[in-house]
Motif scaffolding. Structure first.
Motif, PDB file in Angstrom:
ATOM      1  N   UNK A  47      32.643  10.119  -3.129  1.00  0.00           N
ATOM      2  CA  UNK A  47      31.962   9.227  -2.221  1.00  0.00           C
ATOM      3  C   UNK A  47      31.978   7.822  -2.825  1.00  0.00           C
ATOM      4  N   UNK A  48      32.329   6.844  -2.013  1.00  0.00           N
ATOM      5  CA  UNK A  48      32.405   5.473  -2.490  1.00  0.00           C
ATOM      6  C   UNK A  48      31.014   4.854  -2.611  1.00  0.00           C
ATOM      7  N   UNK A  49      30.957   3.750  -3.329  1.00  0.00           N
ATOM      8  CA  UNK A  49      29.681   3.077  -3.592  1.00  0.00           C
ATOM      9  C   UNK A  49      28.945   2.712  -2.302  1.00  0.00           C
ATOM     10  N   UNK A  50      29.655   2.147  -1.341  1.00  0.00           N
ATOM     11  CA  UNK A  50      29.017   1.756  -0.077  1.00  0.00           C
ATOM     12  C   UNK A  50      28.503   2.972   0.686  1.00  0.00           C
ATOM     13  N   UNK A  51      29.250   4.058   0.666  1.00  0.00           N
ATOM     14  CA  UNK A  51      28.825   5.281   1.335  1.00  0.00           C
ATOM     15  C   UNK A  51      27.566   5.844   0.673  1.00  0.00           C
ATOM     16  N   UNK A  52      27.548   5.844  -0.673  1.00  0.00           N
ATOM     17  CA  UNK A  52      26.365   6.338  -1.395  1.00  0.00           C
ATOM     18  C   UNK A  52      25.139   5.498  -1.051  1.00  0.00           C
ATOM     19  N   UNK A  53      25.322   4.188  -0.995  1.00  0.00           N
ATOM     20  CA  UNK A  53      24.208   3.296  -0.675  1.00  0.00           C
ATOM     21  C   UNK A  53      23.663   3.584   0.717  1.00  0.00           C
ATOM     22  N   UNK A  54      24.537   3.824   1.668  1.00  0.00           N
ATOM     23  CA  UNK A  54      24.113   4.146   3.028  1.00  0.00           C
ATOM     24  C   UNK A  54      23.387   5.474   3.079  1.00  0.00           C
ATOM     25  N   UNK A  55      23.912   6.473   2.380  1.00  0.00           N
ATOM     26  CA  UNK A  55      23.282   7.790   2.357  1.00  0.00           C
ATOM     27  C   UNK A  55      21.901   7.718   1.725  1.00  0.00           C
ATOM     28  N   UNK A  56      21.787   7.022   0.604  1.00  0.00           N
ATOM     29  CA  UNK A  56      20.500   6.889  -0.078  1.00  0.00           C
ATOM     30  C   UNK A  56      19.488   6.195   0.832  1.00  0.00           C
ATOM     31  N   UNK A  57      19.895   5.110   1.471  1.00  0.00           N
ATOM     32  CA  UNK A  57      18.989   4.382   2.354  1.00  0.00           C
ATOM     33  C   UNK A  57      18.528   5.266   3.508  1.00  0.00           C
ATOM     34  N   UNK A  58      19.433   6.018   4.081  1.00  0.00           N
ATOM     35  CA  UNK A  58      19.087   6.921   5.182  1.00  0.00           C
ATOM     36  C   UNK A  58      18.111   7.996   4.735  1.00  0.00           C
ATOM     37  N   UNK A  59      18.364   8.613   3.588  1.00  0.00           N
ATOM     38  CA  UNK A  59      17.480   9.659   3.071  1.00  0.00           C
ATOM     39  C   UNK A  59      16.092   9.096   2.802  1.00  0.00           C
ATOM     40  N   UNK A  60      16.028   7.947   2.146  1.00  0.00           N
ATOM     41  CA  UNK A  60      14.730   7.339   1.846  1.00  0.00           C
ATOM     42  C   UNK A  60      13.968   6.992   3.119  1.00  0.00           C
ATOM     43  N   UNK A  61      14.662   6.444   4.090  1.00  0.00           N
ATOM     44  CA  UNK A  61      13.998   6.073   5.355  1.00  0.00           C
ATOM     45  C   UNK A  61      13.424   7.293   6.048  1.00  0.00           C
ATOM     46  N   UNK A  62      14.210   8.349   6.146  1.00  0.00           N
ATOM     47  CA  UNK A  62      13.753   9.540   6.858  1.00  0.00           C
ATOM     48  C   UNK A  62      12.661  10.279   6.096  1.00  0.00           C
ATOM     49  N   UNK A  63      12.856  10.475   4.817  1.00  0.00           N
ATOM     50  CA  UNK A  63      11.916  11.261   4.016  1.00  0.00           C
ATOM     51  C   UNK A  63      10.579  10.568   3.841  1.00  0.00           C
ATOM     52  N   UNK A  64      10.595   9.251   3.788  1.00  0.00           N
ATOM     53  CA  UNK A  64       9.372   8.516   3.488  1.00  0.00           C
ATOM     54  C   UNK A  64       8.864   7.701   4.679  1.00  0.00           C
ATOM     55  N   UNK A  65       9.487   7.867   5.855  1.00  0.00           N
ATOM     56  CA  UNK A  65       9.091   7.144   7.071  1.00  0.00           C
ATOM     57  C   UNK A  65       9.035   5.631   6.826  1.00  0.00           C
ATOM     58  N   UNK A  66      10.130   5.106   6.293  1.00  0.00           N
ATOM     59  CA  UNK A  66      10.191   3.682   5.958  1.00  0.00           C
ATOM     60  C   UNK A  66      10.939   2.891   7.012  1.00  0.00           C
ATOM     61  N   UNK A  67      10.619   1.624   7.093  1.00  0.00           N
ATOM     62  CA  UNK A  67      11.409   0.712   7.912  1.00  0.00           C
ATOM     63  C   UNK A  67      12.682   0.384   7.117  1.00  0.00           C
ATOM     64  N   UNK A  68      13.652  -0.197   7.783  1.00  0.00           N
ATOM     65  CA  UNK A  68      14.890  -0.560   7.098  1.00  0.00           C
ATOM     66  C   UNK A  68      14.641  -1.539   5.949  1.00  0.00           C
ATOM     67  N   UNK A  69      13.843  -2.615   6.146  1.00  0.00           N
ATOM     68  CA  UNK A  69      13.594  -3.524   5.019  1.00  0.00           C
ATOM     69  C   UNK A  69      12.910  -2.840   3.832  1.00  0.00           C
ATOM     70  N   UNK A  70      11.987  -1.921   4.096  1.00  0.00           N
ATOM     71  CA  UNK A  70      11.315  -1.201   3.009  1.00  0.00           C
ATOM     72  C   UNK A  70      12.304  -0.325   2.248  1.00  0.00           C
ATOM     73  N   UNK A  71      13.187   0.350   2.968  1.00  0.00           N
ATOM     74  CA  UNK A  71      14.197   1.201   2.327  1.00  0.00           C
ATOM     75  C   UNK A  71      15.170   0.364   1.500  1.00  0.00           C
ATOM     76  N   UNK A  72      15.530  -0.802   1.998  1.00  0.00           N
ATOM     77  CA  UNK A  72      16.446  -1.673   1.265  1.00  0.00           C
ATOM     78  C   UNK A  72      15.811  -2.160  -0.044  1.00  0.00           C
ATOM     79  N   UNK A  73      14.516  -2.449  -0.023  1.00  0.00           N
ATOM     80  CA  UNK A  73      13.815  -2.856  -1.242  1.00  0.00           C
ATOM     81  C   UNK A  73      13.858  -1.743  -2.279  1.00  0.00           C
TER      82      UNK A  73
END
Length: 75
Positions: free
Chosen positions: A1-27
């Motif tokens: 998995x490439x770096x950009x793909x990993x970053x997208x996957x991590x952001x998606x997992x964090x958003x869903x698991x922790x009920x975060x907004x996109x800016x919160x997940x990016x932080x």
């Protein structure tokens, strides 16, 4: 998995698991490697499992007062 793909996957997992907004997940994504979540033992284990299911490494560190998921993802 490439770096950009990993970053997208991590952001998606964090958003869903922790009920975060996109800016919160990016932080949180910018904090890695480092603590991204502090919670109960079962909550941190669940987040670690979600990351591991996508092939991403995470570890749980414990102290007397807190339990944290420490993402060792290397984005």
């Amino acid at each position: 998995m490439e770096k950009e793909q990993r970053a997208t996957v991590v952001t998606t997992i964090l958003r869903e698991a922790m009920s975060l907004s996109l800016p919160e997940a990016m932080k949180l994504k910018k904090k890695k490697p480092g603590s991204v979540f502090i919670g109960t033992k079962s909550d941190t284990a669940r987040l670690k499992q979600l990351l591991a299911a996508e092939g991403l490494k995470a570890s749980i560190s414990r102290s007397v007062t807190t339990i944290a998921v420490v993402a060792q993802i290397g984005l």
